[in-house]
Design a protein around this motif. Sequence first.
Motif, PDB file in Angstrom:
ATOM      1  N   ALA A  87       0.827  -1.209   0.000  1.00  0.00           N
ATOM      2  CA  ALA A  87       0.000   0.000   0.000  1.00  0.00           C
ATOM      3  C   ALA A  87       0.861   1.259   0.000  1.00  0.00           C
ATOM      4  O   ALA A  87       0.570   2.222  -0.724  1.00  0.00           O
ATOM      5  CB  ALA A  87      -0.930  -0.002   1.208  1.00  0.00           C
ATOM      6  N   VAL A  88       1.925   1.262   0.792  1.00  0.00           N
ATOM      7  CA  VAL A  88       2.832   2.409   0.817  1.00  0.00           C
ATOM      8  C   VAL A  88       3.491   2.582  -0.544  1.00  0.00           C
ATOM      9  O   VAL A  88       3.610   3.707  -1.064  1.00  0.00           O
ATOM     10  CB  VAL A  88       3.896   2.235   1.921  1.00  0.00           C
ATOM     11  N   GLU A  89       3.919   1.481  -1.141  1.00  0.00           N
ATOM     12  CA  GLU A  89       4.566   1.556  -2.451  1.00  0.00           C
ATOM     13  C   GLU A  89       3.602   2.084  -3.509  1.00  0.00           C
ATOM     14  O   GLU A  89       3.958   2.937  -4.322  1.00  0.00           O
ATOM     15  CB  GLU A  89       5.097   0.187  -2.853  1.00  0.00           C
ATOM     16  N   TRP A  90       2.372   1.571  -3.508  1.00  0.00           N
ATOM     17  CA  TRP A  90       1.382   2.041  -4.484  1.00  0.00           C
ATOM     18  C   TRP A  90       1.157   3.540  -4.353  1.00  0.00           C
ATOM     19  O   TRP A  90       1.130   4.271  -5.343  1.00  0.00           O
ATOM     20  CB  TRP A  90       0.063   1.288  -4.297  1.00  0.00           C
ATOM     21  N   SER A  91       1.014   4.001  -3.121  1.00  0.00           N
ATOM     22  CA  SER A  91       0.795   5.425  -2.885  1.00  0.00           C
ATOM     23  C   SER A  91       1.982   6.259  -3.355  1.00  0.00           C
ATOM     24  O   SER A  91       1.814   7.290  -4.012  1.00  0.00           O
ATOM     25  CB  SER A  91       0.524   5.677  -1.402  1.00  0.00           C
ATOM     26  N   ASP A  92       3.190   5.813  -3.041  1.00  0.00           N
ATOM     27  CA  ASP A  92       4.386   6.551  -3.435  1.00  0.00           C
ATOM     28  C   ASP A  92       4.532   6.632  -4.950  1.00  0.00           C
ATOM     29  O   ASP A  92       4.964   7.653  -5.491  1.00  0.00           O
ATOM     30  CB  ASP A  92       5.637   5.901  -2.835  1.00  0.00           C
ATOM     31  N   LEU A  93       4.186   5.555  -5.622  1.00  0.00           N
ATOM     32  CA  LEU A  93       4.379   5.501  -7.072  1.00  0.00           C
ATOM     33  C   LEU A  93       3.288   6.223  -7.850  1.00  0.00           C
ATOM     34  O   LEU A  93       3.568   6.910  -8.844  1.00  0.00           O
ATOM     35  CB  LEU A  93       4.438   4.046  -7.538  1.00  0.00           C
ATOM     36  N   PHE A  94       2.046   6.077  -7.401  1.00  0.00           N
ATOM     37  CA  PHE A  94       0.927   6.510  -8.229  1.00  0.00           C
ATOM     38  C   PHE A  94       0.076   7.630  -7.641  1.00  0.00           C
ATOM     39  O   PHE A  94      -0.677   8.264  -8.376  1.00  0.00           O
ATOM     40  CB  PHE A  94       0.002   5.317  -8.517  1.00  0.00           C
ATOM     41  N   ALA A  95       0.192   7.872  -6.345  1.00  0.00           N
ATOM     42  CA  ALA A  95      -0.726   8.827  -5.718  1.00  0.00           C
ATOM     43  C   ALA A  95      -0.037   9.756  -4.738  1.00  0.00           C
ATOM     44  O   ALA A  95      -0.693  10.355  -3.893  1.00  0.00           O
ATOM     45  CB  ALA A  95      -1.851   8.071  -5.007  1.00  0.00           C
ATOM     46  N   GLY A  96       1.272   9.890  -4.841  1.00  0.00           N
ATOM     47  CA  GLY A  96       1.993  10.750  -3.915  1.00  0.00           C
ATOM     48  C   GLY A  96       1.691  12.217  -4.151  1.00  0.00           C
ATOM     49  O   GLY A  96       1.107  12.605  -5.167  1.00  0.00           O
ATOM     50  N   THR A  97       2.075  13.054  -3.191  1.00  0.00           N
ATOM     51  CA  THR A  97       1.891  14.491  -3.349  1.00  0.00           C
ATOM     52  C   THR A  97       2.785  14.987  -4.476  1.00  0.00           C
ATOM     53  O   THR A  97       3.891  14.488  -4.704  1.00  0.00           O
ATOM     54  CB  THR A  97       2.243  15.225  -2.048  1.00  0.00           C
ATOM     55  N   GLY A  98       2.294  15.985  -5.208  1.00  0.00           N
ATOM     56  CA  GLY A  98       3.057  16.476  -6.347  1.00  0.00           C
ATOM     57  C   GLY A  98       2.900  15.540  -7.530  1.00  0.00           C
ATOM     58  O   GLY A  98       1.914  14.821  -7.662  1.00  0.00           O
ATOM     59  N   ARG A  99       3.901  15.516  -8.379  1.00  0.00           N
ATOM     60  CA  ARG A  99       3.853  14.667  -9.568  1.00  0.00           C
ATOM     61  C   ARG A  99       4.199  13.235  -9.188  1.00  0.00           C
ATOM     62  O   ARG A  99       5.280  12.969  -8.656  1.00  0.00           O
ATOM     63  CB  ARG A  99       4.848  15.162 -10.615  1.00  0.00           C
ATOM     64  N   PRO A 100       3.293  12.279  -9.437  1.00  0.00           N
ATOM     65  CA  PRO A 100       3.596  10.884  -9.118  1.00  0.00           C
ATOM     66  C   PRO A 100       4.815  10.387  -9.884  1.00  0.00           C
ATOM     67  O   PRO A 100       5.162  10.904 -10.947  1.00  0.00           O
ATOM     68  CB  PRO A 100       2.323  10.136  -9.563  1.00  0.00           C
TER      69      PRO A 100
END
Length: 213
Positions: A87-100
């Motif tokens: 879940a953390v990886e998915w968020s970091d890759l595709f839904a993080g703050t700024g440009r994914p």
Amino acid sequence: MNTPHAPEPLNPEALLPAVEPEDADRAGFYGLIAHLMSQAPSRDTLGAISRSPALEADPQLPEAVALAEAWNALRRACHSMTEAQVAVEWSDLFAGTGRPAVLPYASYYLTGFLMEKPLAELRDTLAELGLQREAGNGEPEDHLAGVCEVMRRLIERGDWAAQPRFYERHMQPWVSRCCTELSSLSSARFYAVLADFAHAFFQWEARVLGYDQ
């Protein structure tokens, strides 16, 4: 030809009677890629994949062998990683703050920008096919998960004429590049393995649909 056997779709729908088992397997793989790209998988999903049987492939078909190896790697990744880690990886890759880190959209890979002509052309094709984005889904239709979902639906309704046309026009020009980029990211662990699996599957699809990647 020995086709690798896919796991059951995560959210199976009733398949049309005309769909052959090999095509149901293809639909299952498309559905799996769409599911894992659109959201972080649950613990149950990870467990179901890790417990799925290994694929058996004809050693004379390089694409089938590569798909079987990539599937086994995905099974191992599902076994070794927790729901929270993925879940953390998915968020970091595709839904993080700024440009994914990853923008898995046809428009981006084909034009360098989002919401461009490839998306408009895809929407025209979907209208012709009688398909539309599901209610509540805020992602543009040219997301990798979206085009995989379209292929799943075309297979399940037995539309053999539309499948190669859709794949060639809306997937072949960019999906391998997207998978290669995702696989190469140092921040990707689970999703690098998924990208390798998706790339191997698309190579297999190129064979099934009658042309090379």
